[in-house]
Design a protein around this motif. Structure first.
Motif, PDB file in Angstrom:
ATOM      1  N   ASP A   1      37.509  45.691  42.931  1.00  0.00           N
ATOM      2  CA  ASP A   1      37.523  44.227  42.875  1.00  0.00           C
ATOM      3  C   ASP A   1      36.512  43.661  43.868  1.00  0.00           C
ATOM      4  O   ASP A   1      36.401  44.130  45.004  1.00  0.00           O
ATOM      5  CB  ASP A   1      38.917  43.694  43.213  1.00  0.00           C
ATOM      6  CG  ASP A   1      39.805  43.644  41.980  1.00  0.00           C
ATOM      7  OD1 ASP A   1      39.459  44.288  40.979  1.00  0.00           O
ATOM      8  OD2 ASP A   1      40.842  42.960  42.021  1.00  0.00           O
ATOM      9  N   GLY A   2      35.778  42.646  43.420  1.00  0.00           N
ATOM     10  CA  GLY A   2      34.803  42.000  44.279  1.00  0.00           C
ATOM     11  C   GLY A   2      33.422  42.617  44.242  1.00  0.00           C
ATOM     12  O   GLY A   2      32.475  42.044  44.783  1.00  0.00           O
TER      13      GLY A   2
ATOM     14  N   ARG B   1      38.523  39.835  40.161  1.00  0.00           N
ATOM     15  CA  ARG B   1      39.353  39.457  41.305  1.00  0.00           C
ATOM     16  C   ARG B   1      40.704  38.989  40.786  1.00  0.00           C
ATOM     17  O   ARG B   1      40.776  38.069  39.968  1.00  0.00           O
ATOM     18  CB  ARG B   1      38.711  38.332  42.134  1.00  0.00           C
ATOM     19  CG  ARG B   1      37.540  38.781  42.985  1.00  0.00           C
ATOM     20  CD  ARG B   1      37.179  37.708  44.017  1.00  0.00           C
ATOM     21  NE  ARG B   1      36.043  38.096  44.843  1.00  0.00           N
ATOM     22  CZ  ARG B   1      34.792  37.771  44.591  1.00  0.00           C
ATOM     23  NH1 ARG B   1      34.517  37.032  43.523  1.00  0.00           N
ATOM     24  NH2 ARG B   1      33.810  38.154  45.376  1.00  0.00           N
TER      25      ARG B   1
END
Length: 562
Positions: free
Chosen positions: A373-374, A414
């Motif tokens: 994530d990210g 996210r």
């Protein structure tokens, strides 16, 4: 609605149930609107279907070249009713690149028939002749009466109005969920366009997904200016409201893309409740709308406004919400969304979670492994509303892996949501930029700029962001000497050509010495390389016409130019 075998059955059932309801509210010059009932639109569509079925239309590819409005809607529905495959393209304009693209699409799709309007029939036939498609039958839909009369169509000129008797039944042809419904050409340059084949099953799966993402219902008035030859405009803003029993408000593209504040006024005037627009449109509205204009706007009926079709800026959304709140914009109306071009379409809206049945992943494009994530990666997608593949060429098979379709979009995940951040594979010849929510192919722009004439030479075009953002043109000039005024005229000529041909604003034009873009041996500098040099301030122009944030150090030039 009960389970249907194809979208045509669903649309016909809806027309029967909502016969007196308002299917279309078509804006007309002067600020009014032409209202078309479901019964009237269905009658027009059945007449088109009957004409097509006289020509053994099931499974045949039909080019649709019409302006947004009742005729375009009737043509699309008529194709679906007749079991034909719709191939939508823009109505003819003065753009040479657009003409080349339409001709290439007609050839690539192997279209058999053409539906257009009287005003565009001659030019559409001329474009088809560019690729040797001179024997195709062309019907001007506005000359086809909805009482089951049919004009005789010709291949090279607008049709004449004579009515043969004995038209076949205009009920739906029995197609299945796997039957092809339309070919959406949203990828590839003008000379080599690529299609996303959309089936009836894809469309049937997309409709409830759109209803969930947008919060739509029978009382919705769904409108916007996104092009009707792209899935987000064609499916989201035309077929979806007709499937709901709601009202579609088809707005023309170029006027509102050029003047987003006029788009706000149109949303108010026509009582639009759901709309979609790109981030740049919202940014320009926030920056350009005046207090006086806001005082005359009522945006309180706008329940859902999606910021999609290009990377979304949190700053843009905050600015738009703050600026338009005095006009009645609801605090939760503006939402970030992602709409894969290859879907039919699916919209994943901020705070509303993923669409049921949709599998969306962010992967490293080289290793094909999920990224944390990210972390930015390529967005891959699969599901019942997603096209199984890109169109026809063997090279395109790589775009579909393990049931997933590679979108070519960069994004981050996210908290279970996907945000698009740009485009990948910048130097892939089939790639595109996202400019004002529309796909712009750099090689198309570069080829068009070569037509500008001397002393302008080769050009490289890229975006300041990763496949999106302000457009930058690095343009060679044939002679290094010249006055500031002469260079300004050349830069203005470049800007004007991009605007006229592609409807796109240019953030920066840099005029550079010969050899900056095209090196010895006629090899062009890769766009990615030139973009990195530009971002580092290493491209030293003889002259630049650029927004403040895009200016780069200039180099001295002979003849007085700085």
């Amino acid at each position: 609605m009960h389970r249907h075998a194809n979208l045509a059955e669903a649309l016909m059932d809806r027309a029967l149930l909502c016969a007196a309801g308002e299917a279309l509210a078509h804006p007309v010059p002067g600020g009014g609107e032409q209202r078309i009932s479901y019964a009237a639109l269905d009658a027009r569509a059945r007449a088109v279907a009957a004409w097509l079925r006289l020509r053994d239309a099931p499974g045949r590819r039909v080019l649709l070249a019409l302006d947004p409005g009742p005729h375009a809607a009737a043509a699309l529905l008529g194709c679906l009713y007749a079991g034909a495959v719709a191939v939508p393209v823009p109505a003819p304009t003065a753009s040479r690149t657009e003409a080349e693209r339409t001709a290439a699409i007609a050839k690539d799709a192997a279209v058999d028939l053409v539906l257009t309007e009287t005003a565009h029939a001659t030019e559409t036939s001329r474009r088809l002749s560019l690729v040797g498609r001179t024997g195709i039958t062309c019907l001007a839909v506005d000359g086809l009466a909805p009482d089951a009369t049919s004009p005789t169509a010709t291949a090279t000129a607008p049709p004449t109005a004579t009515a043969p008797p004995g038209l076949p039944d205009s009920g739906p042809v029995r197609t299945t969920a796997d039957s092809l419904a339309l070919l959406a050409y949203e990828a590839g340059p003008a000379t080599a366009p690529r299609a996303a084949p959309i089936t009836h099953g894809n469309l049937l799966a997309a409709m409830p997904a759109l209803r969930q993402a947008l919060g739509t219902g029978p009382r919705s008035r769904i409108g916007g200016w996104l092009p009707r030859h792209h899935t987000l405009g064609l499916v989201g803003q035309l077929l979806h409201p007709l499937w709901l029993g709601a009202t579609a408000v088809p707005l023309p593209v170029r006027p509102y893309r050029a003047d987003p504040v006029a788009w706000l006024r149109a949303l108010d005037r026509h009582g639009v409740t759901e709309t979609v627009a790109p981030d740049t449109c919202y940014a320009r509205c926030a920056a350009e709308v005046t207090d006086e204009q806001l005082a005359g706007l009522d945006l309180s009926r706008l329940r859902t406004a999606l910021d999609a079709a290009e990377p979304v800026s949190a700053a843009t959304m905050a600015a738009f919400r703050r600026r338009c709140a005095p006009a009645g914009l609801r605090p939760g109306a503006l939402l970030a969304a992602y709409a894969p071009a290859q879907a039919a379409p699916l919209l994943i809206a901020e705070g509303r979670g993923p669409v049921p049945g949709l599998d969306l992943r962010v992967l490293d494009p080289a290793t094909r492994r999920r990224v944390p994530d990210g972390v930015v990666g390529e967005i891959w997608v699969r599901g019942p509303a997603v096209s199984a593949r890109h169109g026809g060429r063997p090279a395109d098979t790589e775009t579909a892996v393990g049931g997933f379709l590679r979108t070519g979009d960069l994004g981050v995940a996210r908290d279970g949501e996907i945000r698009m951040t740009g485009r990948c594979h910048e130097d892939d010849p089939a790639d595109s930029f996202v400019v004002a929510g529309l796909a712009l192919h750099p090689q198309d722009v570069e080829r068009e700029l070569l037509r500008c004439g001397r002393p302008l030479g080769s050009a490289r075009v890229f975006c300041a962001g990763p496949g999106t953002g302000p457009l930058v043109v690095v343009q060679e000039v044939g002679a290094a000497s010249g006055s500031q005024a002469a260079f300004a005229r050349l830069a203005g000529r470049t800007r004007d050509r991009v605007a006229e041909e592609f409807g796109a604003a240019t953030g920066a034009v840099l005029l550079v010495r010969p050899g900056t873009v095209r090196r010895a041996g006629s090899h062009k500098v890769p766009r990615a390389t030139l973009r990195e040099q530009f971002l580092r301030g290493e491209v030293r122009p003889l002259y630049q016409d650029a927004e403040p944030g895009l200016r780069t150090p200039a180099q001295p030039a002979s003849g007085g130019a700085a």
